[in-house]
Design an enzyme around this catalytic site. Structure first.
Site, mmCIF file in Angstrom:
data_model
loop_
_atom_site.group_PDB
_atom_site.id
_atom_site.type_symbol
_atom_site.label_atom_id
_atom_site.label_comp_id
_atom_site.label_asym_id
_atom_site.label_seq_id
_atom_site.Cartn_x
_atom_site.Cartn_y
_atom_site.Cartn_z
ATOM 1 N N CYS A 60 -1.565 23.822 -33.771
ATOM 2 C CA CYS A 60 -1.401 23.726 -32.324
ATOM 3 C C CYS A 60 -2.695 23.682 -31.506
ATOM 4 C CB CYS A 60 -0.532 24.879 -31.863
ATOM 5 S SG CYS A 60 -0.941 26.448 -32.667
ATOM 6 N N HIS A 123 -3.152 27.483 -24.659
ATOM 7 C CA HIS A 123 -3.609 27.533 -26.046
ATOM 8 C C HIS A 123 -5.071 27.146 -26.252
ATOM 9 C CE1 HIS A 123 -1.866 28.885 -29.599
ATOM 10 N NE2 HIS A 123 -0.950 27.988 -29.819
ATOM 11 N N ASP A 270 2.372 18.325 -30.960
ATOM 12 C CA ASP A 270 1.001 18.655 -31.362
ATOM 13 C C ASP A 270 0.829 18.916 -32.848
ATOM 14 O OD1 ASP A 270 2.426 20.974 -31.318
ATOM 15 O OD2 ASP A 270 0.916 22.151 -30.249
ATOM 16 N N ASN A 271 1.932 19.041 -33.574
ATOM 17 C CA ASN A 271 1.845 19.127 -35.031
ATOM 18 C C ASN A 271 3.233 18.913 -35.609
ATOM 19 O OD1 ASN A 271 1.178 22.456 -34.219
ATOM 20 N ND2 ASN A 271 3.144 21.894 -35.127
#
Ligand code: NAG
Ligand code: NAG
Length: 504
Positions: A60, A123, A270-271
């Protein structure tokens, strides 16, 4: 403020929706058998689907830092050098965050008069100097870290939720998440924030950038009551349904306000889906190998849909190799801005791809921490290192590839292949099961094309100062700004900085 932008076609702004842990195979349009994403499927039918789109990292924080800077984590500092090829992110004991020298997208968009909001998870560091409003955003509603918890506020504080500069509560306190039932209304709260922001900017005729970074599909997975128990896929499916429904509401609002033809919208993740949480709290990576944390396709290939009615032709599929970092460069291009010229930018401008059907040759690099694990060029992917996680972790039940074991590929020791990479043809073998024979002419041809690309990349690479090396319990969210107004300040322990241990 330049209000012409709203009505002048190209100078439009992208709301993006980005979600954590969403897998390539979670959308009906990508073949999810339950067909529970009618809004995202419609978005694809009205827009352009990218089957070959990648995050910048299998994790992330580095991926999001890359999204907002247009640069690989190895360049922008979102990696660790503590150990070879280790994934790292921003838990609340992390000392580092987004460096001031990095140009974050909303900072640059300001030059063209854009107002920017982030809804959801930031994040990129939680200490005051890393606050999103110090890096170009005008508004924020959401949290700096994952919604893990609940904590006892002694050994660890609960994660704060911010409105703009100050905290307005904490998860599991003012913002409840029921771990037993999975009930939380946060996606609804995030949706209201998004709709309200769009309405306000439209009324003021201001160009806007909305980064809608929701995280309901991140464990602990949650959904609000009307969605709980409604999916064929369990709680994770409930969360996906609520997100799909919310995307539909955002697109409808743009249409109702008659700004859909002036607004570029992109949906991605994002992943890859975290198969470690499967099947109850983890999604699907379709035909791809393994999941989040790995540099196999399941860790980094993402669902991706571009939507811009009247501009991007409807119902198209682009085989362009795309990257989440392209959203940086594409957004600048939409705003009539050039990317910074004093540094390497990894993102491409996708407008010629989306508006003109062009294809551009470009490599996709797969890093785990400080290590280049693999590269994809055209249809071919070459692995220089293979590793899922250690035997020690694997024996404790931590499995990033549950139900999948490709001998010599999904290895539990770090295997080096830098001299003779393992090469797969992703068109014929999307699941990375059948490496090309080292003796084949196809292998030798591909190796000849890949080698100079990798050499050039490595020779010119200037790694950023690693941000994810040092952890300290004293920097956790004990007393975020605004805590005194709520009577929610906690006392930090003494500072004991040490190397973060990154096990995988
Ligand atoms: C979410 O729940 C909280 C209380 O748990 C409530 O105060 C708030 O109004 C709810 N928000 C929405 C959008 O439903
Ligand atoms: C995967 O299969 C190989 C044999 O094909 C075996 O040696 C290895 O232990 C297996 N790995 C796991 C993690 O089960």
């Amino acid at each position: 403020m330049d209000t012409r932008c709203i009505s002048s076609g190209p100078s439009v702004m992208p709301p993006w929706t980005l979600m954590e842990f969403m897998g390539w195979g979670d959308l009906g349009i990508y073949g999810e058998p339950s067909r529970e994403t009618p809004n995202l499927d419609r978005m694809a039918a009205e827009g352009m689907l990218f089957p070959n789109f990648y995050s910048a990292n299998p994790l992330c924080s580095p991926s999001r830092a890359a999204l907002l800077t247009g640069r690989l984590p190895i360049r922008n500092g979102f990696y660790t050098t503590n150990r070879h090829a280790r994934n790292a992110y921003t838990p609340q004991e992390i000392v580092g965050g987004i460096p001031d020298q990095e140009h974050v997208l909303p900072e640059l968009l300001k030059e063209a008069g854009y107002v920017s909001k982030i809804v959801g998870k930031w994040h990129l560091g939680h200490r005051p100097r890393f606050h999103p409003l110090k890096h170009g955003f005008d508004e924020w509603f959401g949290s700096p870290n994952c919604h893990f918890g609940p904590y006892d506020n002694r050994a660890r504080p609960n994660i704060p939720v911010y409105r703009d500069w100050e905290m307005v509560g904490r998860y599991y306190e003012e913002f409840p998440i029921n771990l037993k039932t999975g009930e939380a209304n946060l996606t609804q709260v995030y949706l209201q924030e998004a709709l309200d922001f769009i309405k306000r900017q439209q009324a003021a005729q201001r160009p806007f950038f909305l980064y809608w970074a929701i995280d309901a599909t991140h464990a602990p997975v949650y959904a609000s009551r009307p969605f709980l128990g409604t999916s064929q896929r369990g709680r994770y499916g409930d969360a996906v349904r609520e997100i799909d429904n919310s995307v539909g509401k955002i697109l409808s609002l743009l249409q109702d306000l008659r700004i859909s033809e002036n607004t570029f919208v992109f949906f991605t993740s994002d992943n890859g889906a975290a198969l470690i949480s499967a099947p109850n709290q983890g999604g699907s990576n379709g035909p791809f190998l393994c999941g989040k944390q790995t540099t196999f396709e399941g860790g980094m290939r993402e669902p991706a849909i571009a939507w811009w009615p009247g501009r991007i032709p409807a119902g198209r599929v682009s085989h362009q190799l795309g990257s989440i970092m392209d959203l940086f460069t594409t957004s600048l291009s939409l705003a009539g801005l050039a990317p910074p010229s004093d540094r390497v930018i990894d993102g491409l401008d996708l407008l010629p791809v989306m508006l003109g059907g062009q294809l551009t040759d470009r490599p996709i690099f797969y890093y785990r921490g400080d290590t280049l694990m693999a590269v994809t060029l055209g249809q071919y992917k070459a692995h220089f290192w293979t590793w899922t996680n250690s035997w020690e972790e694997f024996r404790q039940g931590i499995d990033f590839c549950p139900g999948q074991n490709v001998s010599g590929v999904t290895t539990h020791t770090q295997e080096e292949h830098t001299k003779l990479p393992l090469i797969f043809h992703l068109g014929r073998d999307p699941g990375e099961r059948f490496p090309l024979s080292f003796a084949s002419t196809e292998y030798l041809d591909v190796l000849q094309r890949v080698t100079p690309v990798v050499q050039q990349h490595q020779k010119t690479l200037i790694p950023g100062q690693p941000q994810l090396n040092v952890c300290d319990r004293a920097v956790m969210n004990w007393a975020p700004p605004g805590c005194e107004k709520l009577g929610k300040c906690l006392t930090p322990p003494e500072s004991t900085p040490k190397k973060c241990s990154w096990p995988h």
